[in-house]
Design a protein around this motif. Structure first.
Motif, PDB file in Angstrom:
ATOM      1  N   LEU A   1      39.635 167.093  12.296  1.00 23.08           N
ATOM      2  CA  LEU A   1      40.311 167.672  13.452  1.00 23.08           C
ATOM      3  C   LEU A   1      39.305 167.879  14.572  1.00 23.08           C
ATOM      4  O   LEU A   1      38.237 168.472  14.348  1.00 23.08           O
ATOM      5  CB  LEU A   1      40.911 169.032  13.075  1.00 23.08           C
ATOM      6  CG  LEU A   1      41.550 169.796  14.231  1.00 23.08           C
ATOM      7  CD1 LEU A   1      42.917 169.211  14.559  1.00 23.08           C
ATOM      8  CD2 LEU A   1      41.699 171.261  13.897  1.00 23.08           C
ATOM      9  N   ILE A   2      39.616 167.372  15.765  1.00 23.85           N
ATOM     10  CA  ILE A   2      38.771 167.702  16.904  1.00 23.85           C
ATOM     11  C   ILE A   2      39.629 168.353  17.980  1.00 23.85           C
ATOM     12  O   ILE A   2      40.766 167.964  18.217  1.00 23.85           O
ATOM     13  CB  ILE A   2      37.972 166.501  17.471  1.00 23.85           C
ATOM     14  CG1 ILE A   2      38.859 165.321  17.824  1.00 23.85           C
ATOM     15  CG2 ILE A   2      36.899 166.066  16.524  1.00 23.85           C
ATOM     16  CD1 ILE A   2      38.084 164.178  18.463  1.00 23.85           C
ATOM     17  N   ASP A   3      39.044 169.364  18.566  1.00 23.90           N
ATOM     18  CA  ASP A   3      39.744 170.193  19.554  1.00 23.90           C
ATOM     19  C   ASP A   3      39.086 169.878  20.894  1.00 23.90           C
ATOM     20  O   ASP A   3      37.986 170.342  21.160  1.00 23.90           O
ATOM     21  CB  ASP A   3      39.546 171.639  19.074  1.00 23.90           C
ATOM     22  CG  ASP A   3      39.535 172.683  20.163  1.00 23.90           C
ATOM     23  OD1 ASP A   3      39.753 172.352  21.335  1.00 23.90           O
ATOM     24  OD2 ASP A   3      39.273 173.853  19.833  1.00 23.90           O
ATOM     25  N   ILE A   4      39.720 168.990  21.671  1.00 22.87           N
ATOM     26  CA  ILE A   4      39.071 168.527  22.901  1.00 22.87           C
ATOM     27  C   ILE A   4      40.051 168.533  24.072  1.00 22.87           C
ATOM     28  O   ILE A   4      41.261 168.589  23.866  1.00 22.87           O
ATOM     29  CB  ILE A   4      38.454 167.113  22.735  1.00 22.87           C
ATOM     30  CG1 ILE A   4      39.502 166.084  22.363  1.00 22.87           C
ATOM     31  CG2 ILE A   4      37.355 167.124  21.698  1.00 22.87           C
ATOM     32  CD1 ILE A   4      38.952 164.667  22.252  1.00 22.87           C
ATOM     33  N   ASP A   5      39.539 168.467  25.270  1.00 21.22           N
ATOM     34  CA  ASP A   5      40.395 168.537  26.444  1.00 21.22           C
ATOM     35  C   ASP A   5      41.061 167.170  26.693  1.00 21.22           C
ATOM     36  O   ASP A   5      40.807 166.200  25.971  1.00 21.22           O
ATOM     37  CB  ASP A   5      39.589 169.012  27.667  1.00 21.22           C
ATOM     38  CG  ASP A   5      38.886 167.872  28.347  1.00 21.22           C
ATOM     39  OD1 ASP A   5      38.319 167.018  27.648  1.00 21.22           O
ATOM     40  OD2 ASP A   5      38.916 167.798  29.587  1.00 21.22           O
ATOM     41  N   ILE A   6      41.906 167.133  27.734  1.00 17.17           N
ATOM     42  CA  ILE A   6      42.684 165.909  28.010  1.00 17.17           C
ATOM     43  C   ILE A   6      41.810 164.710  28.373  1.00 17.17           C
ATOM     44  O   ILE A   6      42.156 163.582  28.059  1.00 17.17           O
ATOM     45  CB  ILE A   6      43.708 166.160  29.139  1.00 17.17           C
ATOM     46  CG1 ILE A   6      43.016 166.801  30.335  1.00 17.17           C
ATOM     47  CG2 ILE A   6      44.857 167.022  28.661  1.00 17.17           C
ATOM     48  CD1 ILE A   6      43.819 166.745  31.594  1.00 17.17           C
ATOM     49  N   GLN A   7      40.658 164.958  29.008  1.00 16.66           N
ATOM     50  CA  GLN A   7      39.758 163.842  29.351  1.00 16.66           C
ATOM     51  C   GLN A   7      39.192 163.225  28.079  1.00 16.66           C
ATOM     52  O   GLN A   7      39.108 162.007  27.938  1.00 16.66           O
ATOM     53  CB  GLN A   7      38.573 164.329  30.177  1.00 16.66           C
ATOM     54  CG  GLN A   7      38.923 165.101  31.424  1.00 16.66           C
ATOM     55  CD  GLN A   7      37.664 165.735  32.017  1.00 16.66           C
ATOM     56  OE1 GLN A   7      36.828 165.045  32.597  1.00 16.66           O
ATOM     57  NE2 GLN A   7      37.519 167.038  31.877  1.00 16.66           N
ATOM     58  N   GLY A   8      38.808 164.088  27.124  1.00 17.17           N
ATOM     59  CA  GLY A   8      38.262 163.619  25.858  1.00 17.17           C
ATOM     60  C   GLY A   8      39.304 162.837  25.072  1.00 17.17           C
ATOM     61  O   GLY A   8      39.008 161.784  24.494  1.00 17.17           O
ATOM     62  N   ALA A   9      40.549 163.344  25.067  1.00 19.85           N
ATOM     63  CA  ALA A   9      41.623 162.653  24.332  1.00 19.85           C
ATOM     64  C   ALA A   9      41.866 161.274  24.954  1.00 19.85           C
ATOM     65  O   ALA A   9      42.020 160.273  24.239  1.00 19.85           O
ATOM     66  CB  ALA A   9      42.897 163.494  24.360  1.00 19.85           C
ATOM     67  N   ALA A  10      41.858 161.213  26.285  1.00 19.80           N
ATOM     68  CA  ALA A  10      42.081 159.929  26.968  1.00 19.80           C
ATOM     69  C   ALA A  10      40.951 158.956  26.629  1.00 19.80           C
ATOM     70  O   ALA A  10      41.195 157.768  26.380  1.00 19.80           O
ATOM     71  CB  ALA A  10      42.161 160.152  28.481  1.00 19.80           C
ATOM     72  N   ALA A  11      39.709 159.456  26.557  1.00 20.19           N
ATOM     73  CA  ALA A  11      38.568 158.589  26.240  1.00 20.19           C
ATOM     74  C   ALA A  11      38.708 158.031  24.821  1.00 20.19           C
ATOM     75  O   ALA A  11      38.420 156.858  24.580  1.00 20.19           O
ATOM     76  CB  ALA A  11      37.260 159.371  26.377  1.00 20.19           C
ATOM     77  N   ILE A  12      39.184 158.844  23.893  1.00 16.56           N
ATOM     78  CA  ILE A  12      39.301 158.366  22.509  1.00 16.56           C
ATOM     79  C   ILE A  12      40.426 157.332  22.380  1.00 16.56           C
ATOM     80  O   ILE A  12      40.301 156.358  21.649  1.00 16.56           O
ATOM     81  CB  ILE A  12      39.470 159.547  21.541  1.00 16.56           C
ATOM     82  CG1 ILE A  12      38.123 160.281  21.495  1.00 16.56           C
ATOM     83  CG2 ILE A  12      39.879 159.081  20.145  1.00 16.56           C
ATOM     84  CD1 ILE A  12      38.044 161.417  20.559  1.00 16.56           C
TER      85      ILE A  12
END
Ligand code: 5GP
Length: 203
Positions: free
Chosen positions: A102-113
């Motif tokens: 589980l990773i808890d990241i912001d919307i920019q991080g989710a978009a990058a993944i």
């Protein structure tokens, strides 16, 4: 004839505006077997009670940027004026072993993944947005938490309003209610994702 199945781990990416209850949810999920929480790196100061290596790896900006140059991050972003990043090595190792992360990241991080140039990561991805009930409730939760100044709360609310527009980019959206309800919903998602045929590998 019985067949032996294995599966790669699932990369659960959870994003939610600050105060949407994500930290409590993530803490509760840490107890789940066959499942691990990825500790991010950040350049922000630790809050009272936060533990190095458990909540975050707290780094200086110089150390953080050196790791960026060395390619250690799966993704990183500047959020609320600080750097945050996910280390890629431990994540790959867990996914290879069939452990869900589980990773808890912001919307920019989710978009990058979502755009990440590696089929293992993209196949493992299951992204979940935690939608706070509304901005007033978010303001109440942030004020009650008492870890931010009034100015920081306003910055977080502005970011939250922007982030809440992006829920459609995620495979799942949980409308945040009580912690117990959010947790139950997340466990349903987790259960379904674990049984997806496409995640199974015939040994
Ligand atoms: P906080 O400072 O409240 O712990 O986190 C602020 C924001 O940074 C949250 O939206 C959180 O999801 C995000 N965040 C935490 N770790 C990471 C990370 O590794 N990468 C990215 N992109 N965002 C992160």
């Amino acid at each position: 004839m019985s067949k032996q199945f294995t599966r790669c781990g699932i990369l659960f990416v959870v994003s939610a505006p600050s105060g949407a209850g994500k930290t409590t949810l993530c803490d509760a999920l840490r107890q789940t077997p066959n499942f691990t929480y990825s500790v991010s790196c950040t350049t922000r100061e630790p809050r009272a009670g936060e533990i190095e290596g458990e909540d975050y790896h707290f780094l200086t900006e110089r150390d953080f940027l050196e790791r960026v140059r060395a390619g250690e991050f799966l993704e990183y972003a500047k959020v609320h004026e600080h750097y945050y990043g996910t280390l890629q090595k431990p994540i790959r190792a867990h996914l290879d072993e069939g452990v869900d992360v589980l990773i808890d990241i912001d919307i920019q991080g989710a978009a990058a993944i979502r755009q990440y140039d590696d089929p293992l990561i993209r196949r493992a991805l299951c992204d979940v947005f935690i939608m706070p009930p509304d901005l007033d409730e978010l303001r109440r939760r942030l004020t009650k938490r008492g870890t931010e100044t009034a100015e920081q709360i306003e910055l977080r609310l502005t970011t939250a309003a922007r982030e809440m527009e992006l829920w459609r980019d995620y495979r799942y959206t949980i409308i945040s209610q009580s912690m117990e309800e959010d947790l139950t919903k997340f466990r349903h998602i987790m259960g379904a994702e674990r049984y997806l045929s496409r995640r199974l590998v015939l040994a």
